[in-house]
Write a protein that holds these residues in place. Structure first.
Motif, PDB file in Angstrom:
ATOM      1  N   GLN A  37       0.817  -1.217   0.000  1.00  0.00           N
ATOM      2  CA  GLN A  37       0.000   0.000   0.000  1.00  0.00           C
ATOM      3  C   GLN A  37       0.851   1.269   0.000  1.00  0.00           C
ATOM      4  O   GLN A  37       0.439   2.299  -0.539  1.00  0.00           O
ATOM      5  CB  GLN A  37      -0.934   0.000   1.214  1.00  0.00           C
ATOM      6  CG  GLN A  37      -2.047  -1.038   1.125  1.00  0.00           C
ATOM      7  CD  GLN A  37      -2.821  -1.172   2.414  1.00  0.00           C
ATOM      8  OE1 GLN A  37      -2.266  -1.042   3.499  1.00  0.00           O
ATOM      9  NE2 GLN A  37      -4.121  -1.444   2.305  1.00  0.00           N
ATOM     10  N   ALA A  38       2.052   1.195   0.568  1.00  0.00           N
ATOM     11  CA  ALA A  38       2.920   2.364   0.649  1.00  0.00           C
ATOM     12  C   ALA A  38       3.465   2.772  -0.716  1.00  0.00           C
ATOM     13  O   ALA A  38       3.873   3.933  -0.904  1.00  0.00           O
ATOM     14  CB  ALA A  38       4.075   2.088   1.612  1.00  0.00           C
ATOM     15  N   ASP A  39       3.475   1.854  -1.671  1.00  0.00           N
ATOM     16  CA  ASP A  39       3.974   2.166  -3.019  1.00  0.00           C
ATOM     17  C   ASP A  39       3.085   1.454  -4.027  1.00  0.00           C
ATOM     18  O   ASP A  39       3.458   0.442  -4.618  1.00  0.00           O
ATOM     19  CB  ASP A  39       5.431   1.725  -3.162  1.00  0.00           C
ATOM     20  CG  ASP A  39       6.026   2.118  -4.511  1.00  0.00           C
ATOM     21  OD1 ASP A  39       5.448   3.019  -5.173  1.00  0.00           O
ATOM     22  OD2 ASP A  39       7.046   1.534  -4.910  1.00  0.00           O
ATOM     23  N   ASN A  40       1.896   2.003  -4.216  1.00  0.00           N
ATOM     24  CA  ASN A  40       0.896   1.346  -5.054  1.00  0.00           C
ATOM     25  C   ASN A  40       0.373   2.297  -6.121  1.00  0.00           C
ATOM     26  O   ASN A  40      -0.811   2.321  -6.433  1.00  0.00           O
ATOM     27  CB  ASN A  40      -0.260   0.825  -4.181  1.00  0.00           C
ATOM     28  CG  ASN A  40      -1.176  -0.128  -4.914  1.00  0.00           C
ATOM     29  OD1 ASN A  40      -0.739  -0.892  -5.772  1.00  0.00           O
ATOM     30  ND2 ASN A  40      -2.456  -0.083  -4.578  1.00  0.00           N
ATOM     31  N   ARG A  41       1.268   3.069  -6.699  1.00  0.00           N
ATOM     32  CA  ARG A  41       0.845   4.081  -7.675  1.00  0.00           C
ATOM     33  C   ARG A  41       0.219   3.468  -8.918  1.00  0.00           C
ATOM     34  O   ARG A  41      -0.631   4.094  -9.554  1.00  0.00           O
ATOM     35  CB  ARG A  41       2.050   4.940  -8.062  1.00  0.00           C
ATOM     36  CG  ARG A  41       2.503   5.915  -6.972  1.00  0.00           C
ATOM     37  CD  ARG A  41       3.855   6.517  -7.271  1.00  0.00           C
ATOM     38  NE  ARG A  41       4.901   5.503  -7.196  1.00  0.00           N
ATOM     39  CZ  ARG A  41       6.201   5.745  -7.369  1.00  0.00           C
ATOM     40  NH1 ARG A  41       6.596   6.976  -7.663  1.00  0.00           N
ATOM     41  NH2 ARG A  41       7.099   4.784  -7.273  1.00  0.00           N
ATOM     42  N   ASP A  42       0.647   2.267  -9.270  1.00  0.00           N
ATOM     43  CA  ASP A  42       0.080   1.644 -10.469  1.00  0.00           C
ATOM     44  C   ASP A  42      -1.222   0.897 -10.178  1.00  0.00           C
ATOM     45  O   ASP A  42      -1.898   0.433 -11.102  1.00  0.00           O
ATOM     46  CB  ASP A  42       1.084   0.696 -11.121  1.00  0.00           C
ATOM     47  CG  ASP A  42       1.531  -0.439 -10.200  1.00  0.00           C
ATOM     48  OD1 ASP A  42       1.019  -0.522  -9.062  1.00  0.00           O
ATOM     49  OD2 ASP A  42       2.392  -1.235 -10.628  1.00  0.00           O
ATOM     50  N   GLY A  43      -1.592   0.786  -8.900  1.00  0.00           N
ATOM     51  CA  GLY A  43      -2.858   0.159  -8.546  1.00  0.00           C
ATOM     52  C   GLY A  43      -2.877  -1.351  -8.617  1.00  0.00           C
ATOM     53  O   GLY A  43      -3.932  -1.963  -8.418  1.00  0.00           O
ATOM     54  N   THR A  44      -1.731  -1.979  -8.868  1.00  0.00           N
ATOM     55  CA  THR A  44      -1.716  -3.439  -8.997  1.00  0.00           C
ATOM     56  C   THR A  44      -1.853  -4.138  -7.655  1.00  0.00           C
ATOM     57  O   THR A  44      -2.195  -5.327  -7.614  1.00  0.00           O
ATOM     58  CB  THR A  44      -0.428  -3.930  -9.674  1.00  0.00           C
ATOM     59  OG1 THR A  44       0.698  -3.553  -8.864  1.00  0.00           O
ATOM     60  CG2 THR A  44      -0.287  -3.328 -11.063  1.00  0.00           C
ATOM     61  N   GLY A  45      -1.555  -3.426  -6.570  1.00  0.00           N
ATOM     62  CA  GLY A  45      -1.663  -4.046  -5.254  1.00  0.00           C
ATOM     63  C   GLY A  45      -0.749  -5.234  -5.068  1.00  0.00           C
ATOM     64  O   GLY A  45      -1.065  -6.155  -4.316  1.00  0.00           O
ATOM     65  N   GLY A  46       0.403  -5.226  -5.762  1.00  0.00           N
ATOM     66  CA  GLY A  46       1.356  -6.323  -5.651  1.00  0.00           C
ATOM     67  C   GLY A  46       0.978  -7.553  -6.458  1.00  0.00           C
ATOM     68  O   GLY A  46       1.636  -8.592  -6.360  1.00  0.00           O
ATOM     69  N   ALA A  47      -0.075  -7.451  -7.273  1.00  0.00           N
ATOM     70  CA  ALA A  47      -0.529  -8.610  -8.040  1.00  0.00           C
ATOM     71  C   ALA A  47       0.411  -8.909  -9.205  1.00  0.00           C
ATOM     72  O   ALA A  47       1.065  -8.022  -9.752  1.00  0.00           O
ATOM     73  CB  ALA A  47      -1.943  -8.371  -8.568  1.00  0.00           C
ATOM     74  N   THR A  48       0.456 -10.162  -9.581  1.00  0.00           N
ATOM     75  CA  THR A  48       1.168 -10.586 -10.784  1.00  0.00           C
ATOM     76  C   THR A  48       0.152 -11.273 -11.695  1.00  0.00           C
ATOM     77  O   THR A  48      -0.907 -11.720 -11.242  1.00  0.00           O
ATOM     78  CB  THR A  48       2.298 -11.577 -10.466  1.00  0.00           C
ATOM     79  OG1 THR A  48       1.747 -12.744  -9.855  1.00  0.00           O
ATOM     80  CG2 THR A  48       3.300 -10.939  -9.524  1.00  0.00           C
ATOM     81  N   CYS A  49       0.454 -11.336 -12.982  1.00  0.00           N
ATOM     82  CA  CYS A  49      -0.431 -12.063 -13.905  1.00  0.00           C
ATOM     83  C   CYS A  49       0.382 -12.718 -15.001  1.00  0.00           C
ATOM     84  O   CYS A  49       1.501 -12.281 -15.313  1.00  0.00           O
ATOM     85  CB  CYS A  49      -1.516 -11.147 -14.487  1.00  0.00           C
ATOM     86  SG  CYS A  49      -0.940  -9.975 -15.721  1.00  0.00           S
ATOM     87  N   GLU A  50      -0.175 -13.779 -15.521  1.00  0.00           N
ATOM     88  CA  GLU A  50       0.476 -14.528 -16.601  1.00  0.00           C
ATOM     89  C   GLU A  50      -0.600 -15.053 -17.531  1.00  0.00           C
ATOM     90  O   GLU A  50      -1.758 -15.280 -17.101  1.00  0.00           O
ATOM     91  CB  GLU A  50       1.298 -15.676 -16.039  1.00  0.00           C
ATOM     92  CG  GLU A  50       0.462 -16.677 -15.255  1.00  0.00           C
ATOM     93  CD  GLU A  50       1.297 -17.605 -14.404  1.00  0.00           C
ATOM     94  OE1 GLU A  50       1.415 -18.780 -14.808  1.00  0.00           O
ATOM     95  OE2 GLU A  50       1.830 -17.170 -13.362  1.00  0.00           O
ATOM     96  N   GLU A  51      -0.259 -15.232 -18.782  1.00  0.00           N
ATOM     97  CA  GLU A  51      -1.236 -15.767 -19.733  1.00  0.00           C
ATOM     98  C   GLU A  51      -1.517 -17.231 -19.424  1.00  0.00           C
ATOM     99  O   GLU A  51      -0.612 -17.998 -19.077  1.00  0.00           O
ATOM    100  CB  GLU A  51      -0.715 -15.635 -21.162  1.00  0.00           C
ATOM    101  CG  GLU A  51      -1.731 -16.074 -22.216  1.00  0.00           C
ATOM    102  CD  GLU A  51      -1.237 -15.879 -23.639  1.00  0.00           C
ATOM    103  OE1 GLU A  51      -1.930 -16.315 -24.573  1.00  0.00           O
ATOM    104  OE2 GLU A  51      -0.151 -15.294 -23.817  1.00  0.00           O
ATOM    105  N   ILE A  52      -2.777 -17.613 -19.529  1.00  0.00           N
ATOM    106  CA  ILE A  52      -3.167 -19.009 -19.346  1.00  0.00           C
ATOM    107  C   ILE A  52      -2.972 -19.735 -20.666  1.00  0.00           C
ATOM    108  O   ILE A  52      -3.560 -19.371 -21.689  1.00  0.00           O
ATOM    109  CB  ILE A  52      -4.627 -19.115 -18.883  1.00  0.00           C
ATOM    110  CG1 ILE A  52      -4.798 -18.447 -17.504  1.00  0.00           C
ATOM    111  CG2 ILE A  52      -5.086 -20.564 -18.832  1.00  0.00           C
ATOM    112  CD1 ILE A  52      -6.235 -18.349 -17.046  1.00  0.00           C
ATOM    113  N   ILE A  53      -2.131 -20.757 -20.650  1.00  0.00           N
ATOM    114  CA  ILE A  53      -1.853 -21.550 -21.849  1.00  0.00           C
ATOM    115  C   ILE A  53      -2.824 -22.724 -21.858  1.00  0.00           C
ATOM    116  O   ILE A  53      -2.850 -23.541 -20.928  1.00  0.00           O
ATOM    117  CB  ILE A  53      -0.411 -22.059 -21.874  1.00  0.00           C
ATOM    118  CG1 ILE A  53       0.563 -20.872 -21.718  1.00  0.00           C
ATOM    119  CG2 ILE A  53      -0.143 -22.818 -23.164  1.00  0.00           C
ATOM    120  CD1 ILE A  53       0.463 -19.825 -22.796  1.00  0.00           C
ATOM    121  N   GLN A  54      -3.638 -22.826 -22.911  1.00  0.00           N
ATOM    122  CA  GLN A  54      -4.635 -23.890 -22.997  1.00  0.00           C
ATOM    123  C   GLN A  54      -4.133 -25.055 -23.821  1.00  0.00           C
ATOM    124  O   GLN A  54      -3.285 -24.896 -24.663  1.00  0.00           O
ATOM    125  CB  GLN A  54      -5.933 -23.336 -23.596  1.00  0.00           C
ATOM    126  CG  GLN A  54      -6.514 -22.225 -22.757  1.00  0.00           C
ATOM    127  CD  GLN A  54      -7.871 -21.764 -23.250  1.00  0.00           C
ATOM    128  OE1 GLN A  54      -8.624 -21.142 -22.525  1.00  0.00           O
ATOM    129  NE2 GLN A  54      -8.205 -22.062 -24.498  1.00  0.00           N
TER     130      GLN A  54
END
Length: 249
Positions: free
Chosen positions: A232-249
């Motif tokens: 929360q102290a450095d959340n300027r991009d709004g990601t909230g520490g989240a990561t994401c990756e493409e789901i390979i089907q």
């Protein structure tokens, strides 16, 4: 899973809309069908269609009545619906898996114990199960960018509260009827506040205003309060520490 013969049900909605409904209650296969069907309509780029969306168990199509008639759109939808078994069609490509840091319980999410009790679990077991659950963005609604996610295990098929909680903050993770909702802004709610994140579902000043899309999958991974405070102290991009990756089907 057997499907009643009246589904998919195709109807007009208002002056310039059509709705393809795959079930009269929310279930995983109906949501899968709605997402796949909406994706195929988009892929085919029908003349006169101006907007599409998918809800818990339906796909919506808006069209320009100056360029295409109601009957033309309905016939296209009937033809497309008959082409395959949409309930077993693979989900669209391009989906992402998100991992969102979440504090469960404490004074940040004070209704975790109540939810655990309603599910017949200890708070510790509820946190373990919720934090390991991989849920789908079933639809976006109620507020800008706000996702409904599920389904959770049957033990979390618990009712909404009988009275409203006056206010939960942005990033609140709430629970009821085997689903999560991740709030995009402060709001009153009848859902149980079980987790707190720093993730912003609505980012009006970013290129990607709504980061979560129907069909994406999310894990709300349990973290300490101290880690969330650092995020929360450095959340300027709004990601909230989240990561994401493409789901390979």
């Amino acid at each position: 899973m057997a499907h009643l013969p009246q589904f998919p049900l195709i109807r007009t909605v208002g002056f310039d809309g059509a709705l393809v409904t795959f079930a009269d209650t929310m279930n995983e296969t109906a949501n899968r069908a709605a997402l796949a069907f909406r994706s195929e309509v988009d892929r085919q780029q029908w003349q006169g269609v101006t907007e599409t969306s998918a809800s818990l168990g339906s796909a919506f199509v808006r069209f320009d009545t100056q360029h295409v008639s109601h009957e033309q759109v309905l016939q296209r939808l009937r033809d497309l619906a008959a082409q395959r078994d949409w309930y077993s069609t693979p989900l669209p490509t391009g989906r992402r898996l998100w991992r969102i840091p979440t504090v469960y319980g404490t004074d940040l999410a004070p209704q975790l114990e109540d939810a655990a009790s309603a599910a017949g679990l200890t708070p510790e077991d509820a946190v373990r199960r919720l934090g390991q659950s991989r849920v789908r963005v079933l639809t976006i609604g109620f507020a800008p960018g706000q996702p409904y996610l599920g389904p959770l295990g049957d033990e979390f098929n618990i009712p909404r509260l009988q009275t409203l909680t006056p206010m939960v903050p942005e990033g609140a993770l709430v629970l009821a009827i085997s689903q999560f909702v991740l709030f995009s802004g402060p709001t009153p709610t009848g859902w149980r506040h079980v987790g707190q994140t720093a993730f912003k579902c609505f980012r009006p000043h970013m290129t990607e205003t709504f980061p979560l899309k129907p069909g994406d999958e999310v894990m709300f991974e349990s973290v300490s309060r101290e880690r969330l405070e650092r995020i929360q102290a450095d959340n300027r991009d709004g990601t909230g520490g989240a990561t994401c990756e493409e789901i390979i089907q």
